[in-house]
Design an enzyme around this catalytic site. Structure first.
Site, PDB file in Angstrom:
ATOM      1  N   GLY A  71       0.835  -1.195   0.000  1.00 39.02           N
ATOM      2  CA  GLY A  71       0.000   0.000   0.000  1.00 39.02           C
ATOM      3  C   GLY A  71       0.865   1.238   0.000  1.00 39.02           C
ATOM      4  N   GLN A  72       1.031   1.817   1.162  1.00 31.32           N
ATOM      5  CA  GLN A  72       1.843   3.009   1.387  1.00 31.32           C
ATOM      6  C   GLN A  72       1.474   4.149   0.444  1.00 31.32           C
ATOM      7  OE1 GLN A  72       5.765   0.973   1.337  1.00 31.32           O
ATOM      8  NE2 GLN A  72       5.857   1.614   3.478  1.00 31.32           N
ATOM      9  N   HIS A  73       0.179   4.363   0.291  1.00 38.09           N
ATOM     10  CA  HIS A  73      -0.308   5.488  -0.497  1.00 38.09           C
ATOM     11  C   HIS A  73      -1.788   5.701  -0.208  1.00 38.09           C
ATOM     12  CE1 HIS A  73      -1.431   2.062  -3.057  1.00 38.09           C
ATOM     13  NE2 HIS A  73      -2.402   2.843  -3.514  1.00 38.09           N
ATOM     14  N   ALA A  74      -2.294   6.818  -0.657  1.00 40.20           N
ATOM     15  CA  ALA A  74      -3.729   7.095  -0.636  1.00 40.20           C
ATOM     16  C   ALA A  74      -4.202   7.137  -2.082  1.00 40.20           C
ATOM     17  CB  ALA A  74      -4.006   8.435   0.054  1.00 40.20           C
TER      18      ALA A  74
ATOM     19  N   LYS B 167      -2.982   4.460   3.524  1.00 42.12           N
ATOM     20  CA  LYS B 167      -3.023   3.134   4.119  1.00 42.12           C
ATOM     21  C   LYS B 167      -1.698   2.422   3.935  1.00 42.12           C
ATOM     22  CE  LYS B 167      -4.753   1.679  -0.169  1.00 42.12           C
ATOM     23  NZ  LYS B 167      -4.375   2.857  -0.892  1.00 42.12           N
TER      24      LYS B 167
END
Length: 101
Positions: free
Chosen positions: A51-54, A99
């Protein structure tokens, strides 16, 4: 806005008998939007972070069908960690909420 007001824990209907269990999650009914794409992950090491992004526009529902996983959500002001540990549990994440899975 309080971060707990942004994400939502969903509980899907579960039906079962001697043959096993069935969980139903219908787009627009149990999931608060029409489902356009489904993707899933498996075989990851416990230390892997995804994830590590919106997403700018996309809304998500994360479902852990086996085992458990933790999801960190962050709105830029607050962080919350949610454990997904039941196959009938979903985590609704709206657009623009960061997230880490």
């Amino acid at each position: 806005m309080n971060i707990k007001e942004q994400y939502r824990i969903l509980e899907f209907g579960e039906f079962g008998d001697e043959r096993g269990n069935l969980v139903v999650a219908e787009g627009g009914i149990d999931v608060p939007f029409d489902v356009k794409r489904v993707f899933y992950m498996y075989g990851s090491d416990a230390t892997v972070v995804r994830g590590q992004h919106a997403n700018r526009v996309t809304e998500l529902v994360l479902i852990n069908v086996s085992g458990s996983s933790k999801v960190k959500v962050d709105n830029g002001y607050e962080t919350q960690i949610i454990e997904l540990n039941r196959p009938r549990m979903g985590l609704y994440i709206p657009a623009m909420l960061w997230k880490d899975m």
